[in-house]
Design a protein around this motif. Structure first.
Motif, PDB file in Angstrom:
ATOM      1  N   GLY A  57       0.703  -1.293   0.008  1.00  0.00           N
ATOM      2  CA  GLY A  57      -0.106  -0.010  -0.030  1.00  0.00           C
ATOM      3  C   GLY A  57       0.942   1.298   0.026  1.00  0.00           C
ATOM      4  N   ALA A  58       2.147   1.236   0.049  1.00  0.00           N
ATOM      5  CA  ALA A  58       2.948   2.430   0.015  1.00  0.00           C
ATOM      6  C   ALA A  58       3.315   3.051  -1.432  1.00  0.00           C
ATOM      7  CB  ALA A  58       4.233   1.980   0.701  1.00  0.00           C
ATOM      8  N   HIS A  59       2.681   2.391  -2.604  1.00  0.00           N
ATOM      9  CA  HIS A  59       2.926   2.769  -3.730  1.00  0.00           C
ATOM     10  C   HIS A  59       2.872   4.262  -4.074  1.00  0.00           C
ATOM     11  CE1 HIS A  59      -1.231   1.423  -3.503  1.00  0.00           C
ATOM     12  NE2 HIS A  59      -1.442   2.287  -4.348  1.00  0.00           N
ATOM     13  N   LEU A  60       1.819   5.008  -3.643  1.00  0.00           N
ATOM     14  CA  LEU A  60       1.798   6.426  -3.709  1.00  0.00           C
ATOM     15  C   LEU A  60       2.840   7.177  -3.027  1.00  0.00           C
ATOM     16  CD1 LEU A  60      -2.216   6.982  -3.523  1.00  0.00           C
ATOM     17  CD2 LEU A  60      -0.624   6.792  -5.615  1.00  0.00           C
ATOM     18  N   ALA A  61       3.640   6.538  -2.026  1.00  0.00           N
ATOM     19  CA  ALA A  61       4.631   7.553  -1.491  1.00  0.00           C
ATOM     20  C   ALA A  61       5.958   6.968  -2.256  1.00  0.00           C
ATOM     21  CB  ALA A  61       4.810   6.786   0.039  1.00  0.00           C
ATOM     22  N   LEU A  62       6.106   5.645  -2.867  1.00  0.00           N
ATOM     23  CA  LEU A  62       7.447   5.445  -3.432  1.00  0.00           C
ATOM     24  C   LEU A  62       7.356   5.492  -4.685  1.00  0.00           C
ATOM     25  CD1 LEU A  62       7.625   2.054  -1.105  1.00  0.00           C
ATOM     26  CD2 LEU A  62       8.988   4.106  -0.896  1.00  0.00           C
ATOM     27  N   PHE A  63       6.298   5.101  -5.869  1.00  0.00           N
ATOM     28  CA  PHE A  63       6.532   5.211  -7.066  1.00  0.00           C
ATOM     29  C   PHE A  63       6.909   6.523  -7.681  1.00  0.00           C
ATOM     30  CE2 PHE A  63       3.889   1.129  -8.371  1.00  0.00           C
ATOM     31  CZ  PHE A  63       4.753   0.465  -7.506  1.00  0.00           C
ATOM     32  N   PRO A  64       6.324   7.626  -7.140  1.00  0.00           N
ATOM     33  CA  PRO A  64       6.494   8.910  -7.744  1.00  0.00           C
ATOM     34  C   PRO A  64       8.246   9.313  -7.413  1.00  0.00           C
ATOM     35  CG  PRO A  64       4.846   9.318  -6.253  1.00  0.00           C
ATOM     36  CD  PRO A  64       5.183   7.868  -6.174  1.00  0.00           C
ATOM     37  N   LYS A  65       8.963   8.612  -6.365  1.00  0.00           N
ATOM     38  CA  LYS A  65      10.389   9.063  -6.426  1.00  0.00           C
ATOM     39  C   LYS A  65      11.122   8.268  -7.203  1.00  0.00           C
ATOM     40  CE  LYS A  65      10.190   9.648  -1.313  1.00  0.00           C
ATOM     41  NZ  LYS A  65      10.252   8.912   0.061  1.00  0.00           N
ATOM     42  N   ILE A  66      10.641   6.851  -7.540  1.00  0.00           N
ATOM     43  CA  ILE A  66      11.350   6.167  -8.593  1.00  0.00           C
ATOM     44  C   ILE A  66      11.068   6.987  -9.760  1.00  0.00           C
ATOM     45  CG2 ILE A  66      11.188   3.851  -9.803  1.00  0.00           C
ATOM     46  CD1 ILE A  66      10.188   2.531  -7.253  1.00  0.00           C
ATOM     47  N   MET A  67      10.016   7.196 -10.155  1.00  0.00           N
ATOM     48  CA  MET A  67       9.966   8.086 -11.626  1.00  0.00           C
ATOM     49  C   MET A  67      10.641   8.985 -11.498  1.00  0.00           C
ATOM     50  SD  MET A  67       7.968   5.430 -12.730  1.00  0.00           S
ATOM     51  CE  MET A  67       7.971   5.943 -14.469  1.00  0.00           C
ATOM     52  N   GLU A  68      10.696   9.967 -10.606  1.00  0.00           N
ATOM     53  CA  GLU A  68      11.658  11.069 -10.698  1.00  0.00           C
ATOM     54  C   GLU A  68      13.127  10.959 -10.784  1.00  0.00           C
ATOM     55  OE1 GLU A  68      10.460  13.567  -7.093  1.00  0.00           O
ATOM     56  OE2 GLU A  68      12.638  14.173  -7.293  1.00  0.00           O
ATOM     57  N   LEU A  69      13.218   9.968  -9.946  1.00  0.00           N
ATOM     58  CA  LEU A  69      14.932   9.538 -10.134  1.00  0.00           C
ATOM     59  C   LEU A  69      15.321   8.974 -11.465  1.00  0.00           C
ATOM     60  CD1 LEU A  69      15.517   7.685  -6.769  1.00  0.00           C
ATOM     61  CD2 LEU A  69      16.828   9.753  -7.306  1.00  0.00           C
ATOM     62  N   LEU A  70      14.299   8.111 -12.206  1.00  0.00           N
ATOM     63  CA  LEU A  70      14.603   7.796 -13.385  1.00  0.00           C
ATOM     64  C   LEU A  70      14.758   8.705 -14.485  1.00  0.00           C
ATOM     65  CD1 LEU A  70      12.169   4.665 -13.702  1.00  0.00           C
ATOM     66  CD2 LEU A  70      14.738   4.568 -13.569  1.00  0.00           C
ATOM     67  N   GLU A  71      13.980   9.713 -14.273  1.00  0.00           N
ATOM     68  CA  GLU A  71      14.096  10.846 -15.038  1.00  0.00           C
ATOM     69  C   GLU A  71      15.247  11.602 -15.015  1.00  0.00           C
ATOM     70  OE1 GLU A  71      10.611  13.471 -15.315  1.00  0.00           O
ATOM     71  OE2 GLU A  71      11.334  14.886 -16.636  1.00  0.00           O
ATOM     72  N   ARG A  72      15.794  11.822 -13.858  1.00  0.00           N
ATOM     73  CA  ARG A  72      16.987  12.433 -13.275  1.00  0.00           C
ATOM     74  C   ARG A  72      18.135  11.970 -13.969  1.00  0.00           C
ATOM     75  NH1 ARG A  72      17.808  13.592  -7.288  1.00  0.00           N
ATOM     76  NH2 ARG A  72      15.558  13.915  -7.294  1.00  0.00           N
ATOM     77  N   LYS A  73      18.189  10.410 -14.061  1.00  0.00           N
ATOM     78  CA  LYS A  73      19.246   9.802 -14.347  1.00  0.00           C
ATOM     79  C   LYS A  73      19.179   9.444 -16.111  1.00  0.00           C
ATOM     80  CE  LYS A  73      20.911   8.581 -10.408  1.00  0.00           C
ATOM     81  NZ  LYS A  73      22.270   8.481  -9.830  1.00  0.00           N
TER      82      LYS A  73
END
Lengths: 135, 560
Positions: A68-84
């Motif tokens: 149930g933590a997807h809304l906390a964790l997924f945005p961070k993953i997507m943001e980091l992917l974009e940054r890299k």
């Protein structure tokens, strides 16, 4: 041998939950379908997942989450992917994710969300049809 | 006519039946499948006859209820006297919200509490730990300090209810908090009844919520067993769990075998500590899943009781009859529920519960129909509880003890489950025990293989799941209103934790944490010092960190 390069997939478990039955099954199914699979193991932070994707030069990130933590964790993953500069990597998710969260997840770049009961060959087909074409 | 003569007559007649009646019927009515198998791959025969149980000796293998080998039941009159405990696993959000759910369930006729903690608590981390962002109060209730526990049990008299706590790595900390609440309520420790799951072995290969490496983890388990043997006579210090093994993907035989192998390891480790078997074995309890295959599950429960009684008597030379008892809690199988047409889950749960009751369980949790989507809503958990009450009060299956005994099929399956489980137990013994079988990846591989096979059977439609790979619909006809955890839970919990840290006597906390460090270094039983620590409002994370610094942290062995 086929001249086509093998699709490289990282199957990742973000968050604290330990339910890895689904992640392991899809990892094996992708391998049986001829893909190169990297399984991260449990409790990966967004940073660790993106680092693995970068190091392993993957085409696909399959996220499995049931806590149930997807809304906390997924945005961070997507943001980091974009940054890299990994924004052309195909990212999709599976697990226990309420339907009403799906539009939001898609907006942030998660290509698809698969719920319980999904056939493994549906996932394989989805990857083949949506993965970026390698040079 | 002697038994042998009558048996040979049956054999003759059966062979005749197979040559005449069966083929003539099959010509026009072929069977639906070439073979019929259970989840464990046991071949189910077309027909069972007295031939299949010809070696069964009633007094040796079944006996009477409440007597060795307890195949028929642990207690003489079973449900004619007392029904099983109806215990619904629950916990979400803040301690206040879960307290409210507890009071609701008790009001609705639940007879025991069962606490679900959130992932941070389960992993021994405080709610303010950076790893826990987004997880606080989501999959269970957040407990970071005694303060949360005080709110959780507010107005619930600990001498009147028993409480089961699903907690493993930090089991000693949560038990210490429960003891502290009991002390505050003035309940003598001898009256505290309940269970800590406290089964770390299955964590390493099934549920995978591990904090410390296997050896110190087992040390902490044994600390609780020893402490309870001396101070909490009504507490079940450990609930040796097959449930998670099954949910991780094992079949019924593996669930049975690995659970008993874990049980053997705990008995051996506690004997090594210097306790006598009859001083602690009566309080060991077990926890199994009730999966879909009805007769295989019933056979599993019956075989489990018989096998454990034999192991305790023959391998460990237990004398107290209660040391031979396998008291079990059963939960219907979460992984069998479907997100598709979720109302159908009510039927699955009812069948699985019936198997548990016919298998003679002491305690039961029924899953709610919406659990593939979220934690259960109040409406859904009420239907789940009502399912148990309907079986108990309307079906009549509870009126006689072990009603399926004597069924050729059920007795033959019970024997087969026992034999196959024993083969696994011997194999694990030969490997050097459960810890060795974890370290070489054997148990993880066995479970992953079974899980993959099960999924392939579904994908190939060898196994039909109604609503998933057959009888599917475009749109589900009942939209479920699912429980959502309010986003302010995390902030509320963090505020409380900060307040606790501000208001407690921090010098006292530091002193007791130092003392705990010393006790862990010296390999003492840590329970007394943990109780002292939680009473000073040292947090779960602080105590876990002390142990991490002494015991180290477990690194997962990844086996796909």
């Amino acid at each position: 041998m086929s001249s086509e390069k093998k699709i490289r997939v990282v199957v990742a478990k973000p968050g604290l939950n330990s339910h890895d039955r689904g992640a392991k099954i899809v990892a094996r199914a992708f391998r049986d379908a001829g893909m190169e699979v990297i399984y991260t193991g449990l409790r990966q932070t967004p940073e660790q997942i993106v680092e693995t994707a970068l190091q392993e030069d993957v085409d696909v990130i399959a996220l499995s989450i049931l806590s149930g933590a997807h809304l906390a964790l997924f945005p961070k993953i997507m943001e980091l992917l974009e940054r890299k500069g990994l924004d052309d990597v195909l990212v999709f998710a599976g697990g226990i994710i309420p339907k009403e969260d799906v539009p939001n997840l898609k907006k942030m770049g998660i290509a698809e969300v698969f719920g319980p009961g999904t056939r493994t060959d549906t996932l394989v087909k989805f990857i083949r049809e949506n993965v970026r074409k390698r040079k | 006519m002697s038994d042998e003569q009558s048996l040979s007559k049956i054999t003759k007649e059966r062979e005749k039946w197979e040559k005449t009646t069966v083929p003539s019927w099959l010509r026009r009515n072929p069977e639906r499948k070439g073979e019929f198998k259970t989840t464990s791959g046991i071949n189910i025969k077309r027909l069972y006859t007295p031939e299949d149980v010809k070696n069964l000796d009633y007094l040796r293998d079944l006996g009477f209820p409440g007597q060795f080998p307890f195949t028929r039941s642990l207690h003489a009159t079973m449900y004619r006297g007392r029904l099983w405990t109806m215990r619904q696993f629950s916990g979400f959000g803040t301690a206040e919200q879960t307290n409210k759910r507890f009071r609701y369930l008790l009001k609705e006729g639940e007879t025991g509490l069962s606490v679900a903690f959130d992932y941070p608590t389960i992993m021994g981390r405080d709610s303010d730990d950076p790893m826990c962002n987004g997880e606080v109060g989501i999959c269970g209730v957040a407990v970071s300090s005694l303060k949360d526990m005080e709110i959780l049990f507010d107005g619930i008299p600990l001498d009147k209810v028993t409480t089961s706590m699903t907690i493993n790595g930090p089991a000693s900390m949560l038990l210490a908090m429960y003891i502290a609440i009991g002390d505050k309520q003035g309940v003598p420790r001898g009256k505290l009844g309940g269970t800590t799951q406290n089964d770390m072995l299955k964590e390493f290969y099934a549920q995978k919520l591990c904090i410390f490496p296997p050896k110190p983890s087992v040390k902490l388990v044994v600390d609780i067993i020893e402490y309870c043997a001396k101070h909490l006579p009504k507490w079940n210090p450990v609930s040796i769990s097959g449930y998670h093994i099954r949910e991780a993907g094992s079949n019924a035989v593996q669930e049975l075998a690995f659970t008993l192998a874990d049980g053997i390891t705990y008995v051996e480790s506690t004997l090594e500590r210097g306790l006598k078997v009859d001083d602690f074995a009566p309080r060991l309890s077990f926890f199994f899943a009730a999966h879909n295959n009805f007769f295989e599950e019933i056979a599993k429960f019956r075989a489990a009781r018989r096998l454990w009684a034999k192991i305790m008597k023959e391998r460990f030379k237990a004398k107290d009859p209660r040391s031979l008892w396998m008291r079990m809690h059963v939960q219907t199988s979460g992984c069998t529920l479907t997100a598709q047409q979720p109302v159908n889950n009510v039927v699955r749960v009812a069948l699985q519960s019936l198997a548990a009751v016919l298998g003679g369980t002491q305690s039961l949790h029924t899953n709610s129909l919406d659990e593939t989507l979220a934690l259960p809503s109040e409406e859904a958990v009420t239907v789940a509880l009502r399912t148990q009450q309907i079986i108990a009060h309307e079906s009549g299956v509870v009126d006689t003890v072990d009603p399926l005994s004597g069924s050729y099929c059920v007795e033959a399956l019970t024997n087969e489950m026992e034999e196959r489980a024993m083969d696994y137990i011997n194999k694990i013994d030969d490997m050097g025990g459960v810890i060795a079988a974890i370290e070489n990846g054997f148990l993880q591989k066995e479970i992953a293989d079974s899980a993959y096979k099960y999924q392939q059977e579904i994908d190939n439609k060898e196994r039909i799941l109604v609503g998933v790979n057959d009888y599917t619909v475009e749109e589900d006809w009942v939209p479920l209103k699912i429980l959502r955890i309010a986003p302010d839970v995390e902030a509320e919990q963090l505020a409380r934790l900060q307040k606790v840290k501000r208001e407690r006597n921090n010098a006292r906390v530091k002193k007791v944490l130092d003392k705990l460090h010393g006790a862990a270094d010296r390999d003492e039983n840590l329970m007394p010092t943990i109780i002292e620590a939680v009473k000073s409002y040292a947090t779960l994370g602080e105590i876990t960190n002390v142990f991490r610094s002494v015991f180290g942290e477990y690194q997962e062995l990844i086996v796909i």
